[in-house]
Design a protein around this motif. Structure first.
Motif, PDB file in Angstrom:
ATOM      1  N   ILE B  79       0.802  -1.098   0.078  1.00  0.00           N
ATOM      2  CA  ILE B  79      -0.093   0.054  -0.100  1.00  0.00           C
ATOM      3  C   ILE B  79       0.868   1.289   0.027  1.00  0.00           C
ATOM      4  O   ILE B  79       1.533   1.459   0.729  1.00  0.00           O
ATOM      5  N   GLN B  80       0.688   2.116  -1.066  1.00  0.00           N
ATOM      6  CA  GLN B  80       1.675   3.282  -1.242  1.00  0.00           C
ATOM      7  C   GLN B  80       0.651   4.435  -0.560  1.00  0.00           C
ATOM      8  O   GLN B  80      -0.363   4.560  -0.722  1.00  0.00           O
ATOM      9  N   SER B  81       1.567   5.344  -0.179  1.00  0.00           N
ATOM     10  CA  SER B  81       1.056   6.581   0.459  1.00  0.00           C
ATOM     11  C   SER B  81      -0.436   6.232   1.311  1.00  0.00           C
ATOM     12  O   SER B  81      -1.561   6.724   0.862  1.00  0.00           O
ATOM     13  N   THR B  82      -0.100   5.430   2.271  1.00  0.00           N
ATOM     14  CA  THR B  82      -1.208   5.011   3.002  1.00  0.00           C
ATOM     15  C   THR B  82      -2.074   6.263   3.593  1.00  0.00           C
ATOM     16  O   THR B  82      -1.585   7.229   4.123  1.00  0.00           O
ATOM     17  N   GLN B  83      -3.018   5.922   3.847  1.00  0.00           N
ATOM     18  CA  GLN B  83      -4.330   6.843   4.377  1.00  0.00           C
ATOM     19  C   GLN B  83      -4.869   6.368   5.593  1.00  0.00           C
ATOM     20  O   GLN B  83      -5.031   5.064   5.706  1.00  0.00           O
ATOM     21  N   PRO B  84      -5.604   7.177   6.482  1.00  0.00           N
ATOM     22  CA  PRO B  84      -6.282   6.506   7.725  1.00  0.00           C
ATOM     23  C   PRO B  84      -7.323   5.514   7.411  1.00  0.00           C
ATOM     24  O   PRO B  84      -7.494   4.623   8.080  1.00  0.00           O
ATOM     25  N   GLN B  85      -7.902   5.691   6.381  1.00  0.00           N
ATOM     26  CA  GLN B  85      -8.907   4.741   5.873  1.00  0.00           C
ATOM     27  C   GLN B  85      -8.461   3.428   5.422  1.00  0.00           C
ATOM     28  O   GLN B  85      -9.030   2.490   5.258  1.00  0.00           O
ATOM     29  N   ASP B  86      -6.999   3.416   5.301  1.00  0.00           N
ATOM     30  CA  ASP B  86      -6.477   2.132   5.047  1.00  0.00           C
ATOM     31  C   ASP B  86      -6.339   1.299   6.514  1.00  0.00           C
ATOM     32  O   ASP B  86      -6.217   0.002   6.058  1.00  0.00           O
ATOM     33  N   SER B  87      -6.487   1.809   7.481  1.00  0.00           N
ATOM     34  CA  SER B  87      -6.547   1.094   8.525  1.00  0.00           C
ATOM     35  C   SER B  87      -7.682   0.072   8.764  1.00  0.00           C
ATOM     36  O   SER B  87      -8.552   0.188   8.453  1.00  0.00           O
ATOM     37  N   ALA B  88      -7.002  -1.425   8.937  1.00  0.00           N
ATOM     38  CA  ALA B  88      -7.792  -2.623   8.941  1.00  0.00           C
ATOM     39  C   ALA B  88      -6.894  -3.687   9.076  1.00  0.00           C
ATOM     40  O   ALA B  88      -5.646  -3.616   9.355  1.00  0.00           O
ATOM     41  N   VAL B  89      -7.623  -4.952   9.176  1.00  0.00           N
ATOM     42  CA  VAL B  89      -6.759  -6.033   9.353  1.00  0.00           C
ATOM     43  C   VAL B  89      -6.898  -6.653   7.819  1.00  0.00           C
ATOM     44  O   VAL B  89      -7.920  -6.757   7.350  1.00  0.00           O
ATOM     45  N   TYR B  90      -5.717  -6.871   7.324  1.00  0.00           N
ATOM     46  CA  TYR B  90      -5.495  -7.667   6.162  1.00  0.00           C
ATOM     47  C   TYR B  90      -5.218  -9.003   6.375  1.00  0.00           C
ATOM     48  O   TYR B  90      -4.394  -9.409   7.057  1.00  0.00           O
ATOM     49  N   LEU B  91      -6.050  -9.836   5.582  1.00  0.00           N
ATOM     50  CA  LEU B  91      -6.194 -11.408   5.871  1.00  0.00           C
ATOM     51  C   LEU B  91      -5.482 -12.027   4.786  1.00  0.00           C
ATOM     52  O   LEU B  91      -6.313 -11.483   3.438  1.00  0.00           O
ATOM     53  N   CYS B  92      -4.630 -13.021   4.675  1.00  0.00           N
ATOM     54  CA  CYS B  92      -4.456 -13.596   3.327  1.00  0.00           C
ATOM     55  C   CYS B  92      -5.149 -14.954   3.706  1.00  0.00           C
ATOM     56  O   CYS B  92      -5.044 -15.483   4.894  1.00  0.00           O
ATOM     57  N   ALA B  93      -5.368 -15.569   2.691  1.00  0.00           N
ATOM     58  CA  ALA B  93      -5.795 -17.020   2.678  1.00  0.00           C
ATOM     59  C   ALA B  93      -5.481 -17.755   1.389  1.00  0.00           C
ATOM     60  O   ALA B  93      -5.143 -17.262   0.493  1.00  0.00           O
ATOM     61  N   SER B  94      -5.568 -19.056   1.751  1.00  0.00           N
ATOM     62  CA  SER B  94      -4.800 -19.866   0.779  1.00  0.00           C
ATOM     63  C   SER B  94      -5.913 -21.068   0.641  1.00  0.00           C
ATOM     64  O   SER B  94      -6.592 -21.392   1.541  1.00  0.00           O
ATOM     65  N   SER B  95      -5.948 -21.963  -0.744  1.00  0.00           N
ATOM     66  CA  SER B  95      -6.767 -23.013  -0.771  1.00  0.00           C
ATOM     67  C   SER B  95      -6.128 -23.924  -1.767  1.00  0.00           C
ATOM     68  O   SER B  95      -5.428 -23.425  -2.469  1.00  0.00           O
ATOM     69  N   ALA B  96      -6.686 -25.088  -1.787  1.00  0.00           N
ATOM     70  CA  ALA B  96      -5.863 -26.241  -2.492  1.00  0.00           C
ATOM     71  C   ALA B  96      -6.419 -26.067  -3.793  1.00  0.00           C
ATOM     72  O   ALA B  96      -5.663 -26.663  -4.860  1.00  0.00           O
ATOM     73  N   GLY B  97      -7.180 -25.354  -4.166  1.00  0.00           N
ATOM     74  CA  GLY B  97      -7.809 -25.365  -5.473  1.00  0.00           C
ATOM     75  C   GLY B  97      -8.706 -24.109  -5.721  1.00  0.00           C
ATOM     76  O   GLY B  97      -9.084 -23.547  -4.667  1.00  0.00           O
ATOM     77  N   THR B  98      -9.363 -23.871  -6.734  1.00  0.00           N
ATOM     78  CA  THR B  98     -10.204 -22.953  -6.842  1.00  0.00           C
ATOM     79  C   THR B  98     -11.702 -23.364  -7.336  1.00  0.00           C
ATOM     80  O   THR B  98     -12.533 -22.665  -7.825  1.00  0.00           O
ATOM     81  N   LEU B  99     -11.814 -24.574  -7.295  1.00  0.00           N
ATOM     82  CA  LEU B  99     -13.154 -24.965  -7.635  1.00  0.00           C
ATOM     83  C   LEU B  99     -14.300 -24.543  -6.663  1.00  0.00           C
ATOM     84  O   LEU B  99     -13.658 -24.429  -5.293  1.00  0.00           O
TER      85      LEU B  99
END
Lengths: 114, 115
Positions: B79-99
């Protein structure tokens, strides 16, 4: 487009009482429905997902039945425990082809008091 | 089997600065997703990769947000030039496939606070 609605933002109840968290959906096709649970400061994790053969999924005392006629997948448990306090998300996955972008409800916070 | 690993767990950055968040998916999973979580908006989809290729970035705010997956073992959200509205929890997820029907496995998230 597809959507998921969780009508309650917060549900508060006493330990031992039954739990029901509402989830309704709109989908063009026959979707998969999921419930994810997120305890405080933890990662969301899968609680239940619907089956294609109308079986009722169950896990940790929770169950949910996919009712296509009413487009619902309500989460239920017969007796709430203190440890059930968490944020619950209902989500939908379109059954057609490759679609991994789940559609999420806004979540329901469940608070179970002694 | 380690789950999805996200670093840092917490980051405080000043307005206008850059923030980079890292995600290590579960080994063998072919799909990686980024979500943003706030109390008001809940879980918002940002972007996802399949076999390292960007597939859908329709949720990414334009211009300041970018994501990459240079190899199968990690992805970054910048995230470039962060703004206060960018405040959040950023979650990453993975899955074995995309079906449809595949389970997503989430990391514990990176809490970003922009002051």
């Amino acid at each position: 487009g597809d959507s998921v609605t969780q009508t309650e933002g917060l549900v508060t109840l006493t330990e031992g009482l039954p739990v029901m968290l509402n989830c309704t959906y709109q989908s063009t096709y026959s979707p998969f429905l999921f419930w994810y649970v997120q305890h405080l400061n933890e990662a969301p994790k899968l609680l239940l997902k619907s089956f294609t053969d109308n079986k009722r999924p169950e896990h940790q005392g929770f169950h949910a039945t996919l009712h296509k006629s009413s487009s619902s997948f309500h989460l239920q448990k017969s007796s709430a425990q203190l440890s059930d306090s968490a944020l619950y998300y209902c989500a939908l996955s379109d059954s057609v082809g490759d679609n991994s972008k789940l559609i999420w409800g806004l979540g329901t916070s469940l608070v179970v008091n002694p | 089997n380690a789950g999805v690993i996200q670093t840092p767990r917490h980051k405080v950055t000043g307005k206008g600065q850059e923030a980079t968040l890292w995600c290590e998916p579960i080994s063998g999973h072919s799909a990686v997703f980024w979500y943003r979580q706030t109390i008001v908006q809940g879980l918002e989809f940002l972007t996802y990769f399949r076999n390292q290729a960007p597939i859908d970035d329709s949720g990414m705010p334009k211009e300041r947000f970018s994501a990459q997956m240079p190899n199968q073992s990690h992805s970054t959200l910048k995230i470039q030039s962060t703004q206060p509205q960018d405040s959040a929890v950023y979650l990453c997820a993975s899955s074995a496939g995309t079906l449809s029907g595949n389970t997503l496995y989430f990391g514990e998230g990176s809490r970003l606070i922009v002051v």
